[in-house]
Design a protein around this motif. Structure first.
Motif, short mmCIF file in Angstrom:
data_model
loop_
_atom_site.label_atom_id
_atom_site.label_comp_id
_atom_site.label_asym_id
_atom_site.label_seq_id
_atom_site.Cartn_x
_atom_site.Cartn_y
_atom_site.Cartn_z
N THR A 349 0.81 -1.22 0.00
CA THR A 349 0.00 0.00 0.00
C THR A 349 0.84 1.27 0.00
OG1 THR A 349 -0.14 0.14 2.42
CG2 THR A 349 -1.82 -1.19 1.28
N GLY A 350 2.10 1.16 0.44
CA GLY A 350 2.91 2.35 0.58
C GLY A 350 2.49 3.21 1.75
N ARG A 351 1.72 2.63 2.67
CA ARG A 351 1.24 3.36 3.84
C ARG A 351 1.59 2.58 5.09
NH1 ARG A 351 -4.91 5.24 2.92
NH2 ARG A 351 -4.42 6.21 4.93
N GLN A 352 1.73 3.31 6.19
CA GLN A 352 2.05 2.67 7.46
C GLN A 352 0.77 2.28 8.18
OE1 GLN A 352 4.33 5.07 10.21
NE2 GLN A 352 5.27 3.26 11.14
N ALA A 353 0.76 1.08 8.76
CA ALA A 353 -0.37 0.67 9.58
C ALA A 353 -0.43 1.54 10.82
CB ALA A 353 -0.25 -0.80 9.96
N SER A 354 -1.62 1.94 11.20
CA SER A 354 -1.78 2.80 12.38
C SER A 354 -2.89 2.26 13.26
CB SER A 354 -2.08 4.24 11.96
OG SER A 354 -3.26 4.29 11.17
N ALA A 355 -2.86 2.68 14.52
CA ALA A 355 -3.87 2.24 15.48
C ALA A 355 -5.25 2.76 15.05
CB ALA A 355 -3.53 2.74 16.87
N LEU A 356 -6.28 2.00 15.36
CA LEU A 356 -7.64 2.35 14.95
C LEU A 356 -8.37 3.13 16.03
CD1 LEU A 356 -8.66 -0.99 13.21
CD2 LEU A 356 -7.69 1.07 12.19
#
Length: 481
Positions: A349-356
């Motif tokens: 995705t080219g994106r960092q996973a982040s907290a929801l």
């Protein structure tokens, strides 16, 4: 197209850093994106023999099996033999629960999306093996009730998938291990997959590993598989990376196996990926049919995890990126699965996973304090300075279950302090927020769930709903129930 060469090198570095000191005896991963793929293995598959973990080593799939059981049952739906919205009683008239009329309210769909509410999470009868094993499990259910009115809540359901397996058995006339072979493994091209435990002797197969008394070392589990009665929920199927990549590619292709054979209709493959129930909690993603639909790093992964004695599997497809990811870790470090999956998804995705959840200061409702209980788990919650002190106990049920869970590595008791993460949401104190961005990591969150139509007040954690069974001081003071 994703650059799998650099991704493979990154994953190889992560695996190379693992050892007994990090809680890993061995691990394997398979990644397929479009027509490209790679597989990697690391460490030891069997601490008893020193067998090396290779990319063709089999392992116990655990609860990832629930997606396979769902797919096999939906083939019977497609054939007109089963109706998703019919009561389970139509196919299993012998199915009853402790409360009159409750079993009759449970539909086939509720088995596959964890909304049936059956309170028998750890039930694992072991006395009967072979053709009658699943039947022996169903025969034990009249002693158990429901945590909420069927269809009104979400509670991870091993018994739901045993019932689904029993429907498959009744409709095909075959025991589960033969039915899943005929309905799924063979048509999907899962050449090494089996639900027959003795087949493990015919090929390299991993076993799990547990922490030992010697810090920084591991010991082999004394239990290979769980009882056959729970096969449909994940107790016995053994797979390889190649098997699961083939299964995942079939789902990404709308039900068509890599061989070109149609396994499932495009409509039903899509239905598995369509949300059917959503609590709206960061700790519990929406559920389709079989699949948990997890938002992560700007996309949605259809995921399922699976525990086994001393090991953990993780499996997902990422439809937006035409990707399949499967991992297995032997050892207590189940979160390595998250690290591997998240690394792949972030690369795609080219994106960092982040907290929801947003975090920040939030008040704790003192009424959350009290006693909570479901089958084989008791929790006591105290509120101290806005934090939760949660004591968990696993009460004695019978010697058979105690022996199984001891070999599985389940602790008899634990105490964890939680801190507020968002209104009504708590995270273990000291936990790295980054760990809660992954599939397994989110299961550590605890949510305060208010009463709703058909469902009492309770907490939700680890995908399980645990109802409140005693009133707190705050509730006594203002008369709340």
């Amino acid at each position: 197209m994703a650059d799998l060469v650099s991704l493979r090198a990154c994953i190889a570095d992560i695996l190379a850093a693992q050892s007994a000191a990090t809680g890993v005896a061995g691990a394997v991963i398979g990644v397929a994106v479009g027509g490209d793929q790679f597989t990697l293995a690391h460490g030891t598959a069997n601490l008893n023999t020193g067998q090396e973990f290779t990319t063709d080593t089999g392992w116990l799939l655990g609860s990832v099996t629930k997606v396979l059981t769902t797919t096999a049952l939906l083939r019977l739906v497609e054939a007109g033999a089963v109706d998703l919205d019919a009561p389970v009683h139509r196919y299993l008239p012998e199915f009853t629960l402790a409360e009159a009329g409750t079993a009759e309210a449970i539909t086939v769909r509720m088995l596959l999306n964890h909304t049936n509410g059956i309170d028998a999470d750890d039930l694992m009868p072991a006395a009967v093996r072979g053709r009658d094993a699943t039947r022996s499990y169903v025969a034990r259910l009249p002693a158990f009730g429901c945590l909420f009115e069927p269809g009104t809540g979400l509670h991870y359901s091993n018994p739901g998938f045993v019932l689904a397996a029993r429907i498959i058995e009744k409709q095909t006339g075959l025991p589960y291990e033969r039915a899943i072979q005929a309905e799924l493994f063979d048509p999907c091209g899962m050449r090494d997959a089996t639900a027959v435990q003795t087949q493990a002797f015919l090929r390299p197969t991993a076993i799990g590993a547990l922490a030992s008394d010697d810090p920084g070392s591991l010991r082999a589990t004394s239990l290979f598989t769980l009882p056959e009665s729970a096969a449909g929920a994940g107790a016995t199927p053994i797979v390889t990376v190649a098997d699961m990549l083939a299964f995942g590619r079939m789902h990404l292709a709308g039900g068509v196996a890599p061989s070109g054979r149609r396994v499932l209709s495009q409509e039903l493959a899509a239905a598995m990926l369509t949300p059917t129930f959503d609590l709206g909690l960061p700790s519990a993603p929406p559920i389709g049919l079989g699949w948990w639909l997890d938002p992560i790093a700007g996309t949605t992964a259809a995921w399922h995890g699976g525990g086994s004695p001393g090991g953990a599997s993780s499996f997902c497809i990422v439809p937006e990126h035409d990707a399949v990811i499967v991992t297995f870790v032997s050892g207590p470090n189940a979160l390595l699965n998250d690290t591997l999956h998240t690394t792949v998804i972030e690369h795609l995705t080219g994106r960092q996973a982040s907290a929801l959840f947003t975090g920040g200061q939030t008040a704790t409702d003192p009424a959350i304090a009290g006693e909570y209980a479901a089958f084989h788990v008791d929790k006591n919650i105290e509120v101290r300075d806005g934090k939760l002190l949660v004591r968990t106990a696993v009460p004695f049920y019978d010697e058979e279950l105690e022996r199984i869970l001891d070999a599985y590595g389940m602790p008899r008791s634990s105490t964890v302090t939680y801190v507020p993460a968002a209104p009504g949401l708590f995270v273990p104190e000291g936990a790295d927020t980054r760990t809660t961005t992954g599939f397994y990591g989110r299961l550590s969150l605890l949510a305060d769930l208010p009463a709703a139509h058909g469902r009492p007040r309770g907490i939700h954690t680890g995908l399980r709903f645990i109802p409140k069974v005693s009133r707190s001081t705050a509730e006594h003071a203002d008369g709340r129930s």
